[in-house]
Scaffold this motif. Structure first.
Motif, mmCIF file in Angstrom:
data_model
loop_
_atom_site.group_PDB
_atom_site.id
_atom_site.type_symbol
_atom_site.label_atom_id
_atom_site.label_comp_id
_atom_site.label_asym_id
_atom_site.label_seq_id
_atom_site.Cartn_x
_atom_site.Cartn_y
_atom_site.Cartn_z
ATOM 1 N N ALA A 1 -6.507 0.529 -1.000
ATOM 2 C CA ALA A 1 -5.174 0.028 -1.344
ATOM 3 C C ALA A 1 -5.077 -0.305 -2.826
ATOM 4 C CB ALA A 1 -4.851 -1.207 -0.498
ATOM 5 N N MET B 1 0.854 -1.185 0.000
ATOM 6 C CA MET B 1 0.000 0.000 0.000
ATOM 7 C C MET B 1 0.893 1.239 0.000
ATOM 8 S SD MET B 1 -2.874 1.133 2.793
ATOM 9 C CE MET B 1 -3.742 -0.410 2.582
ATOM 10 N N ASP C 1 -14.664 -1.542 7.476
ATOM 11 C CA ASP C 1 -13.264 -1.118 7.534
ATOM 12 C C ASP C 1 -12.399 -1.950 6.595
ATOM 13 O OD1 ASP C 1 -13.858 0.805 9.359
ATOM 14 O OD2 ASP C 1 -13.054 -0.260 11.106
ATOM 15 N N ASN D 1 -6.488 6.021 4.462
ATOM 16 C CA ASN D 1 -7.096 5.106 5.427
ATOM 17 C C ASN D 1 -7.209 5.754 6.809
ATOM 18 O OD1 ASN D 1 -7.621 2.912 3.820
ATOM 19 N ND2 ASN D 1 -5.611 1.969 4.137
ATOM 20 N N GLU D 2 -6.152 6.468 7.196
ATOM 21 C CA GLU D 2 -6.180 7.139 8.496
ATOM 22 C C GLU D 2 -7.267 8.206 8.530
ATOM 23 O OE1 GLU D 2 -3.181 9.745 11.348
ATOM 24 O OE2 GLU D 2 -2.421 8.676 9.594
ATOM 25 N N SER E 1 -10.509 -0.453 3.363
ATOM 26 C CA SER E 1 -9.053 -0.560 3.338
ATOM 27 C C SER E 1 -8.575 -1.284 2.087
ATOM 28 C CB SER E 1 -8.578 -1.302 4.588
ATOM 29 O OG SER E 1 -7.174 -1.451 4.571
ATOM 30 N N GLU E 2 -9.236 -2.377 1.755
ATOM 31 C CA GLU E 2 -8.840 -3.164 0.588
ATOM 32 C C GLU E 2 -9.065 -2.395 -0.709
ATOM 33 O OE1 GLU E 2 -9.197 -7.836 -0.190
ATOM 34 O OE2 GLU E 2 -11.098 -6.791 -0.446
ATOM 35 N N ASP F 1 -2.125 5.016 2.874
ATOM 36 C CA ASP F 1 -2.142 4.936 4.332
ATOM 37 C C ASP F 1 -2.766 6.181 4.942
ATOM 38 O OD1 ASP F 1 -0.998 2.430 4.624
ATOM 39 O OD2 ASP F 1 1.041 3.230 4.497
ATOM 40 N N ILE G 1 -9.767 4.152 9.275
ATOM 41 C CA ILE G 1 -9.587 2.717 9.053
ATOM 42 C C ILE G 1 -8.260 2.276 9.653
ATOM 43 C CG2 ILE G 1 -9.364 0.915 7.307
ATOM 44 C CD1 ILE G 1 -10.822 2.820 5.397
ATOM 45 N N GLU G 2 -8.300 1.237 10.429
ATOM 46 C CA GLU G 2 -7.076 0.634 10.951
ATOM 47 C C GLU G 2 -6.722 -0.553 10.066
ATOM 48 O OE1 GLU G 2 -5.422 -1.747 14.895
ATOM 49 O OE2 GLU G 2 -7.426 -0.838 14.893
ATOM 50 N N HIS G 3 -5.623 -0.429 9.326
ATOM 51 C CA HIS G 3 -5.251 -1.493 8.400
ATOM 52 C C HIS G 3 -4.652 -2.677 9.159
ATOM 53 C CE1 HIS G 3 -4.155 -3.427 4.705
ATOM 54 N NE2 HIS G 3 -2.904 -3.524 5.126
ATOM 55 N N ARG H 1 -18.244 5.049 2.362
ATOM 56 C CA ARG H 1 -18.395 4.456 3.688
ATOM 57 C C ARG H 1 -19.868 4.414 4.097
ATOM 58 N NH1 ARG H 1 -16.235 3.384 8.664
ATOM 59 N NH2 ARG H 1 -14.064 3.800 8.128
#
Length: 522
Positions: free
Chosen positions: A268, A1, A260, A9-10, A264-265, A6, A14-16, A242
């Protein structure tokens, strides 16, 4: 990623984590049919499915009209090239609409493509029903084709991108199965209007007008249909994506681990794909995508050039060749065949989560080859005996039904699922457009060659399709990687690993999935 992904996501909260889909699926969730929001989502997904239903209506309607004396008389009994133009009319339109279809879906969204295509088809259906001559009827059919392809290109993508993760395979496969729903309606509508009288032109005008029914349903429902979360995220509308995933996939749970994971997926994958600055058609033929481009053309080629074109648009000619010549008999067979196919295809959807894509493709093509050889032999003997043995004609008819069963195993619903899996988001719409261009090109061949060849050499023409099906079997065996079991984003990595590995498809589908870093449930 990437670092940028990243940060996104933050920002999205989202917590990867290194997890799989199975890890985040709710353990105590009720069955989908007891989840009101999943029920609503699956109902709204009928909107993209109706794109296929409308095309099924068209093919069956033309079969039915050819068996109507009223339609034949009004258009001076078209044959050869004249008949080919009418059958090929939507194909001409597809050439016109195939390029803008991909751009509309990518720039303005999947819903915009469906809305534009449906509106075009409604207008064209009205012109077709009001046709005063051959030229007007043909022009309407060309416009129908343009509208159809604009709606078709985004529809399987939206199904695959919006469906609940474990429903994706079944829902996307069901897309083209509903082709038979339209075909059934058209078959029995043309049968009913046939009895309106020898001189009543409404016998063919009513079926022509009713071709607008499914596009009208799409327009009536599209406002409530959610947009593709992939499209929204690709265009930096993460909050909207979301909200959609939370509402429909997590029953409103804003702390859902599943949402999440999905976000995230998707983020990425899309951030990696955004490194490709050029998302025009030529990127399909870049070195890393050539296998994908080949498959995007080969899959629709198999759909159209495996003998089904003879049954779909020239059933009347086939039935004439085995001694079934009356309009009423042909119309009943056409309608019965559509109902039979819908039943078979619907049952076979259940096989998709259980068997690999390659297994279903190969089973389909292998069975079709055997059946087509028997069909050819029976037709040859039948003609040599001047159609005097009804049992031989019935044998050919039985082969038509068995052939359709085999076709439904791998070439009805599965192709659209497979294409959405092997095409990453940034070229998905253009890949679908390339597939529709292939469909249109093959349609030209079928429209002009099939009726002429059937008239000229009759059963001998079936030998050509026996050879083609054998070649298709070899292509799938050597060039189609397995994608079963992966999520939509994981399937891209599975495909790349298979191609970068030996250059040959994985013999064990699970091997490639394990190398990809986890297997999601379908």
């Amino acid at each position: 990623m990437t670092d940028f992904a990243d940060l996104k996501n933050e920002a999205a909260g989202i917590e990867h984590r290194d997890v799989t889909l199975e890890d985040v699926l709710p353990k105590d969730a009720p069955p989908w049919y007891r989840d009101s929001r999943l029920l609503l989502l699956n109902f709204l997904l009928l909107v993209p499915m109706f794109s296929s239903t409308g095309i099924g209506y068209d093919g069956s309607m033309i079969n039915g009209l050819q068996a109507q004396s009223q339609w034949q008389d009004f258009f001076n009994h078209p044959t050869g090239y004249t008949l080919g133009h009418i059958s090929c009319g939507p194909t001409y339109g597809m050439f016109v609409g195939v390029v803008p279809a991909g751009y509309i879906a990518d720039k303005w969204g999947r819903k915009a493509g469906i809305t534009t295509g449906a509106t075009t088809m409604i207008i064209a259906s009205a012109i077709q029903a009001a046709a005063q001559n051959y030229g007007m009827f043909l022009a309407a059919r060309i416009i129908i084709g343009a509208g159809a392809v604009i709606a078709i290109v985004p529809s399987p993508s939206l199904l695959s991108e919006l469906s609940f993760p474990t429903h994706r395979a079944v829902m996307t496969t069901a897309y083209n199965v509903l082709w038979y729903g339209g075909a059934i309606l058209a078959a029995w509508i043309t049968y009913g209007t046939y009895w309106m009288g020898e001189s009543n032109t409404w016998s063919w005008r009513i079926p022509s007008l009713l071709q607008a029914f499914f596009p009208l349903c799409q327009l009536a429902m599209v406002y409530w249909l959610p947009e593709s979360p992939r499209f929204l995220i690709f265009n930096d509308r993460i909050d909207e994506a979301r909200a959609i995933l939370t509402y429909y996939h997590a029953n409103g749970n804003e702390n859902s681990a599943l949402v999440d994971f999905e976000l995230s997926e998707i983020i990425a994958a899309l951030e990696m794909e955004k490194q490709h600055k050029d998302v025009s058609f030529k990127v399909l033929f870049a070195k890393e995508n050539r296998r994908r481009a080949f498959i995007a053309m080969m899959v629709p080629f198999m759909q159209q050039m495996s003998g089904n074109g003879l049954v779909s648009y020239y059933l009347s000619l086939i039935l004439n060749s085995i001694g079934i010549t009356t309009s009423s008999e042909q119309l009943v067979i056409n309608g019965g065949l559509c109902i039979y196919n819908l039943g078979c295809a619907t049952i076979l959807i259940g096989l998709v989560p259980r068997f690999g894509r390659r297994f279903m493709f190969l089973s389909c093509l292998g069975s079709m080859l055997v059946i087509f050889v028997i069909w050819t032999i029976l037709s040859a003997i039948n003609q040599q005996r001047n159609f005097e043995q009804k049992s031989l004609g019935q044998g050919v008819l039985a082969m038509i039904f068995l052939y359709d069963l085999a076709y439904n195993i791998g070439l009805m619903g599965l192709p659209y699922l497979y294409l959405t899996e092997v095409l990453p988001y940034y070229i998905r719409s253009h890949g679908m457009s390339l597939g529709q261009f292939t469909t249109a090109s093959v349609g030209v061949y079928q429209a002009y060659v099939n009726p002429i060849a059937m008239d000229a050499i009759s059963w001998k023409y079936y030998i050509v399709y026996c050879c083609i099906i054998a070649g298709e079997f070899a292509v799938v065996f050597f060039f189609f990687p397995e994608t079963k079991g992966a999520t939509l984003e994981e399937s891209t990595e599975v495909f790349d690993k298979a191609v970068r590995g030996s250059g040959a498809p994985s013999r064990d589908p699970m091997d490639e999935l394990e190398k990809a870093g986890g297997v999601g449930k379908e």
